[in-house]
Design a protein around this motif. Structure first.
Motif, PDB file in Angstrom:
ATOM      1  N   ASN A 226      12.904  22.195  13.540  1.00 38.48           N
ATOM      2  CA  ASN A 226      13.100  22.416  14.965  1.00 38.48           C
ATOM      3  C   ASN A 226      11.797  22.931  15.587  1.00 38.48           C
ATOM      4  N   GLY A 227      10.975  22.025  16.054  1.00 42.72           N
ATOM      5  CA  GLY A 227       9.663  22.380  16.577  1.00 42.72           C
ATOM      6  C   GLY A 227       9.709  23.251  17.818  1.00 42.72           C
ATOM      7  N   GLU A 228      10.778  23.119  18.623  1.00 42.02           N
ATOM      8  CA  GLU A 228      10.887  23.933  19.840  1.00 42.02           C
ATOM      9  C   GLU A 228      11.215  25.383  19.498  1.00 42.02           C
ATOM     10  N   ASP A 229      12.129  25.598  18.579  1.00 44.46           N
ATOM     11  CA  ASP A 229      12.459  26.972  18.181  1.00 44.46           C
ATOM     12  C   ASP A 229      11.278  27.627  17.463  1.00 44.46           C
ATOM     13  N   PHE A 230      10.454  26.833  16.798  1.00 45.31           N
ATOM     14  CA  PHE A 230       9.271  27.359  16.124  1.00 45.31           C
ATOM     15  C   PHE A 230       8.296  27.972  17.136  1.00 45.31           C
ATOM     16  N   LYS A 231       8.325  27.494  18.368  1.00 47.95           N
ATOM     17  CA  LYS A 231       7.436  28.012  19.416  1.00 47.95           C
ATOM     18  C   LYS A 231       7.922  29.350  19.962  1.00 47.95           C
ATOM     19  N   ARG A 232       9.250  29.578  19.904  1.00 50.25           N
ATOM     20  CA  ARG A 232       9.815  30.691  20.664  1.00 50.25           C
ATOM     21  C   ARG A 232      10.581  31.731  19.856  1.00 50.25           C
ATOM     22  N   SER A 233      10.932  31.417  18.615  1.00 51.00           N
ATOM     23  CA  SER A 233      11.778  32.332  17.840  1.00 51.00           C
ATOM     24  C   SER A 233      11.021  32.925  16.656  1.00 51.00           C
ATOM     25  N   ILE A 234      10.811  34.233  16.692  1.00 49.51           N
ATOM     26  CA  ILE A 234      10.100  34.909  15.601  1.00 49.51           C
ATOM     27  C   ILE A 234      10.884  34.829  14.284  1.00 49.51           C
ATOM     28  N   PRO A 235      12.194  35.147  14.263  1.00 51.93           N
ATOM     29  CA  PRO A 235      12.908  35.069  12.982  1.00 51.93           C
ATOM     30  C   PRO A 235      12.962  33.652  12.428  1.00 51.93           C
ATOM     31  N   TYR A 236      13.028  32.648  13.308  1.00 53.94           N
ATOM     32  CA  TYR A 236      13.037  31.262  12.822  1.00 53.94           C
ATOM     33  C   TYR A 236      11.734  30.962  12.093  1.00 53.94           C
ATOM     34  N   TRP A 237      10.615  31.444  12.629  1.00 46.69           N
ATOM     35  CA  TRP A 237       9.303  31.246  11.997  1.00 46.69           C
ATOM     36  C   TRP A 237       9.328  31.795  10.572  1.00 46.69           C
ATOM     37  N   TYR A 238       9.804  33.031  10.409  1.00 48.79           N
ATOM     38  CA  TYR A 238       9.826  33.653   9.085  1.00 48.79           C
ATOM     39  C   TYR A 238      10.814  32.958   8.146  1.00 48.79           C
ATOM     40  N   LEU A 239      11.948  32.553   8.684  1.00 48.99           N
ATOM     41  CA  LEU A 239      12.965  31.906   7.858  1.00 48.99           C
ATOM     42  C   LEU A 239      12.475  30.597   7.257  1.00 48.99           C
ATOM     43  N   ILE A 240      11.910  29.726   8.094  1.00 51.71           N
ATOM     44  CA  ILE A 240      11.502  28.429   7.546  1.00 51.71           C
ATOM     45  C   ILE A 240      10.273  28.571   6.659  1.00 51.71           C
ATOM     46  N   HIS A 241       9.402  29.532   6.976  1.00 54.24           N
ATOM     47  CA  HIS A 241       8.237  29.774   6.121  1.00 54.24           C
ATOM     48  C   HIS A 241       8.708  30.170   4.724  1.00 54.24           C
ATOM     49  N   ASN A 242       9.732  30.993   4.668  1.00 48.54           N
ATOM     50  CA  ASN A 242      10.290  31.449   3.393  1.00 48.54           C
ATOM     51  C   ASN A 242      11.016  30.307   2.671  1.00 48.54           C
ATOM     52  N   LYS A 243      11.834  29.573   3.409  1.00 51.62           N
ATOM     53  CA  LYS A 243      12.645  28.517   2.798  1.00 51.62           C
ATOM     54  C   LYS A 243      11.779  27.375   2.253  1.00 51.62           C
ATOM     55  N   ILE A 244      10.734  27.018   2.980  1.00 49.22           N
ATOM     56  CA  ILE A 244       9.840  25.945   2.532  1.00 49.22           C
ATOM     57  C   ILE A 244       9.199  26.319   1.200  1.00 49.22           C
TER      58      ILE A 244
END
Length: 468
Positions: A226-244
């Motif tokens: 979700n490229g749009e949420d990656f721009k605006r959501s701090i927890p989303y950034w950390y979550l996908i970084h961890n999951k990847i």
């Protein structure tokens, strides 16, 4: 003929009048206000995506500002000085927002203008998030030692509080409301899926602990594209970084392939280039280190799969810096304040081996190495080697640095870098994470730009090889 001309003029005047009455929309927001107790460094309005939209705002000497900002979209951004302050802010095209902020009293923040409801909501949301963080800080380890079902129930209550804030602020734009609901879910997942499992396993010393059936299902099902949420959501950034990273380690093990190739395999299906580019740079790019035999392969992989020009330039610069600190090259130099007084440079230590520890007071792995480093220093105190510890703490942690040296009775030569992680010596060695250890020979040549840690037996082996 005259009558027709007169009629035509009337039609034209009527048309122009109608156009004037119809308000033209613009893509910019007018942002005004003041910030008290600030260092007068520039502010930025930006997306959380490091390579996304960013606009610099200059403050007057009194801390006031006025700017017209062309926005790519209406929604949540971040007002930050990129150092000590960051706050979510809602901006909308063709609107005016006035903000008055005191960094010593954030709860007194005042909004006026067109976008008061959304920004009051974001301020209250920040308070709820801060309260949970303060609770965590107060309870320390016990916060993560709660049983899985008890912990999850507590975080569900936290998410409910966030969702209720949305209900208490009606009339916000539907798209913004949907984005915030997803952000609230990401905050919930960040605790339940990312932070809690690793903390619980570590604190209970049960690395193979099995969580209740279904406990991790929501996190495992997380959409990492979700490229749009990656721009605006701090927890989303950390979550996908961890999951990847988790998915890549699993794939590397199952397919018996190098980790950097496993990361690419996980990211290849993604359509969001901003996510793909950043994660490749952040996860795989960190593997570009002095002495890594795979550096060239990693560099080629990155350059072949990253589309963002700025990211490609940063990676190339990092790769060039790594090549510059190869074994046998002249070491970059330093000249920093010495805890015992005066300044110490690398040139001052010429004629002896120099083992450098790059650390900071906030770095737990750095502090963990201190006992081993003290033993090494004691063992080699009469040998032809000097031990230098360079702190990359921020200037505001200067007193904390001095206190820790005394508290832990640190030996060796204790230095304080001039610009934290952006100090020239640090950037020339391409140091992105600490602790980092470097060994330099008596002539100022690099022996190992990524030397073994004090706790590793390989360090003594290296010293023996060099007959130190």
């Amino acid at each position: 003929m005259k009558t027709n001309l007169f009629t035509l003029l009337l039609i034209l005047l009527f048309t122009v009048s109608c156009h004037r009455e119809k308000k033209e929309t613009t893509d910019y927001v007018i942002l005004t206000g003041s910030i008290l107790n600030h260092s007068n460094t520039p502010l930025n309005i930006k997306e959380f995506d490091q390579y996304g939209f960013s606009h610099e705002i200059m403050l007057s000497s009194e801390g006031s500002f006025r700017d017209t900002i062309s926005l790519p979209y209406s929604g949540k951004y971040f007002l930050t000085d990129d150092k000590t302050f960051s706050s979510a802010i809602y901006l909308e095209q063709d609107k005016v927002l006035n903000i008055h902020l005191d960094l010593d009293h954030l709860k007194s923040t005042k909004f006026t203008g067109d976008l008061v409801t959304e920004n009051k909501y974001l301020a209250l949301k920040d308070s709820v998030i801060t309260n949970l963080k303060q609770q965590l800080k107060k309870q320390k380890d016990s916060f993560y030692l709660q049983k899985p079902t008890v912990f999850k129930a507590k975080i569900v209550d936290f998410k409910t509080d966030l969702d209720n804030l949305i209900l208490k602020h009606p009339n916000m734009k539907p798209q913004f409301v949907q984005e915030e609901k997803r952000d609230n879910h990401y905050h919930y997942l960040d605790y339940v899926y990312r932070l809690y499992p690793a903390s619980y396993k570590y604190l209970t010393k049960q690395p193979d602990f099995k969580f209740p059936e279904g406990f991790l299902d929501e996190g495992n099902a997380l959409d990492i594209d979700n490229g749009e949420d990656f721009k605006r959501s701090i927890p989303y950034w950390y979550l996908i970084h961890n999951k990847i990273q988790i998915d890549a380690y699993k794939k590397a093990s199952e397919d018996s392939i190098p980790y950097h190739k496993a990361v690419l395999a996980v990211l290849n299906p993604l359509t969001s280039n901003n996510i793909k580019d950043y994660q490749l740079k952040s996860i795989v790019g960190r593997k570009l280190k002095p002495g890594n035999a795979n550096n060239e392969d990693i560099y080629k992989l990155l350059m072949s799969n990253i589309s963002n020009k700025k990211v490609r330039e940063e990676i190339t610069n990092a790769y060039d810096r790594i090549k510059a600190v190869a074994k046998g090259n002249d070491s970059p130099t330093f000249d920093y304040e010495n805890f015992k007084g005066g300044r110490t440079s690398l040139e001052n230590l010429r004629g002896k081996y120099v083992y450098i520890d790059v650390w900071a007071t906030w770095c737990a792995p750095c502090i963990k190495e201190i006992p081993s480093l003290k033993k090494i220093e004691k063992k080699y105190e009469s040998k032809n080697i000097k031990f230098v510890s360079i702190s990359v703490d921020q200037k505001q942690s200067y007193d904390k640095w001095k206190a820790m040296i005394q508290e832990k009775e640190l030996g060796g030569i204790q230095l304080f870098s001039d610009n934290a992680m952006q100090s020239t010596f640090i950037t020339k060695y391409n140091i992105k994470g600490i602790p980092r250890f470097i060994l330099i020979d008596p002539a100022g040549k690099i022996v190992d730009a990524n030397a073994p840690r004090p706790s590793h037996p390989e360090l003594i082996e290296l010293f023996n090889t060099l007959k130190i």
